[in-house]
Scaffold this active site. Structure first.
Site, PDB file in Angstrom:
ATOM      1  N   PRO A 103       0.874  -1.212   0.087  1.00  0.00           N
ATOM      2  CA  PRO A 103       0.019   0.055   0.158  1.00  0.00           C
ATOM      3  C   PRO A 103       0.833   1.527   0.109  1.00  0.00           C
ATOM      4  CG  PRO A 103      -0.828  -1.706   1.566  1.00  0.00           C
ATOM      5  CD  PRO A 103       0.744  -2.322   1.200  1.00  0.00           C
ATOM      6  N   SER A 104       0.357   2.360  -0.625  1.00  0.00           N
ATOM      7  CA  SER A 104       1.025   3.458  -0.685  1.00  0.00           C
ATOM      8  C   SER A 104       2.175   3.599  -1.288  1.00  0.00           C
ATOM      9  CB  SER A 104       1.173   4.057   0.843  1.00  0.00           C
ATOM     10  OG  SER A 104      -0.126   4.344   1.394  1.00  0.00           O
ATOM     11  N   ARG A 105       2.491   2.692  -2.258  1.00  0.00           N
ATOM     12  CA  ARG A 105       3.621   2.465  -3.183  1.00  0.00           C
ATOM     13  C   ARG A 105       4.946   2.317  -2.271  1.00  0.00           C
ATOM     14  NH1 ARG A 105       2.342   4.480  -8.857  1.00  0.00           N
ATOM     15  NH2 ARG A 105      -0.011   4.620  -8.447  1.00  0.00           N
ATOM     16  N   LEU A 106       4.757   1.709  -1.007  1.00  0.00           N
ATOM     17  CA  LEU A 106       5.868   1.654  -0.123  1.00  0.00           C
ATOM     18  C   LEU A 106       6.124   0.072  -0.472  1.00  0.00           C
ATOM     19  CD1 LEU A 106       4.732   3.371   2.911  1.00  0.00           C
ATOM     20  CD2 LEU A 106       6.258   4.023   1.120  1.00  0.00           C
TER      21      LEU A 106
END
Ligand code: FMN
Length: 200
Positions: free
Chosen positions: A177-180
């Site tokens: 998630p959140s490009r993490l």
């Protein structure tokens, strides 16, 4: 002293992901063994195309092709290769860098013998990557090869074989998630792999 991961580790991890990708099923993931293969020409120009993985073990990743094709010629002259698998339903990517070496003749013979006869004839008929003088030339050549090998087995063409890409770097990417995203890279060293985490 840094500890090294055992040689088998990234191959096991890759094998588990490939099994998961196969289990997704053909409707959502029709070609789980497909990967983008990057090669480089003498002028430094990279080129990329999709091929199918046919074998993998601790020695490396094997695919088959025409050795006189663009990729074949490039790899014979410059063995540096890159591979990228993307299994969208798993939200996973695996990137591999290594050196390509031709597989043994017996290994290529065994795989060629397992192919459908139509594909075997196609391997003889196609001057892969070369200019076709007219659109019907391929059909003409396929019929020619049907006559040539009629009533007998089709041997492996001398220009058709496999490359094994012996990896020195394997990266596992997992969507988060959140490009993490999670990135774990294995870098080959004497006796094992150095394992590093990378920023996404
Ligand atoms: C799903 C898929 C699988 C393919 N598998 C192979 C393969 O295993 N070997 C191969 O030589 N070409 C395969 N091709 C064709 C290559 O992408 C490419 O068009 C061809 O090999 C010529 O590439 P080159 O001119 O760069 O050598 C495949 C294409 C697709 C779309």
């Amino acid at each position: 002293m840094t500890s090294l991961a055992p040689i088998a580790e990234p191959f096991q991890r890759f094998g588990e992901l490939l099994s998961e990708a196969r289990a997704v099923g053909p409707e959502r993931l029709p070609e789980p063994t497909a990967f983008a293969l990057g090669t480089v020409g003498g002028d430094g120009q990279p080129s990329v195309r999709i091929v199918l993985l046919k074998a993998v073990d601790e020695r490396g990743f094997v695919f088959y092709t025409n050795f006189e094709s663009r990729k074949g010629r490039e790899l014979l002259a410059h063995p540096q290769a890159a591979m990228c698998f993307h299994w969208q339903p798993l939200e996973r990517q695996v990137r591999v860098e290594g050196r390509a070496t031709p597989v043994a003749a017996e290994e290529a013979d065994a795989y060629f013998a397992s192919r459908a006869r139509g594909s075997q004839l196609g391997a003889w008929a196609s001057f892969q990557s070369q200019v076709m003088d007219s659109p019907d030339m391929l059909d003409v050549r396929v019929r020619e090869m049907e006559r040539r090998f009629e009533g007998g087995p089709v041997p492996r063409p001398p220009h058709w074989s496999g490359f094994r890409i012996v990896p020195h770097r394997i990266e596992f990417w997992h969507n988060m998630p959140s490009r993490l995203h999670e990135r774990r890279v294995y870098i080959r060293e004497a006796g094992g792999w150095r394992v590093e985490a990378l920023y996404p």
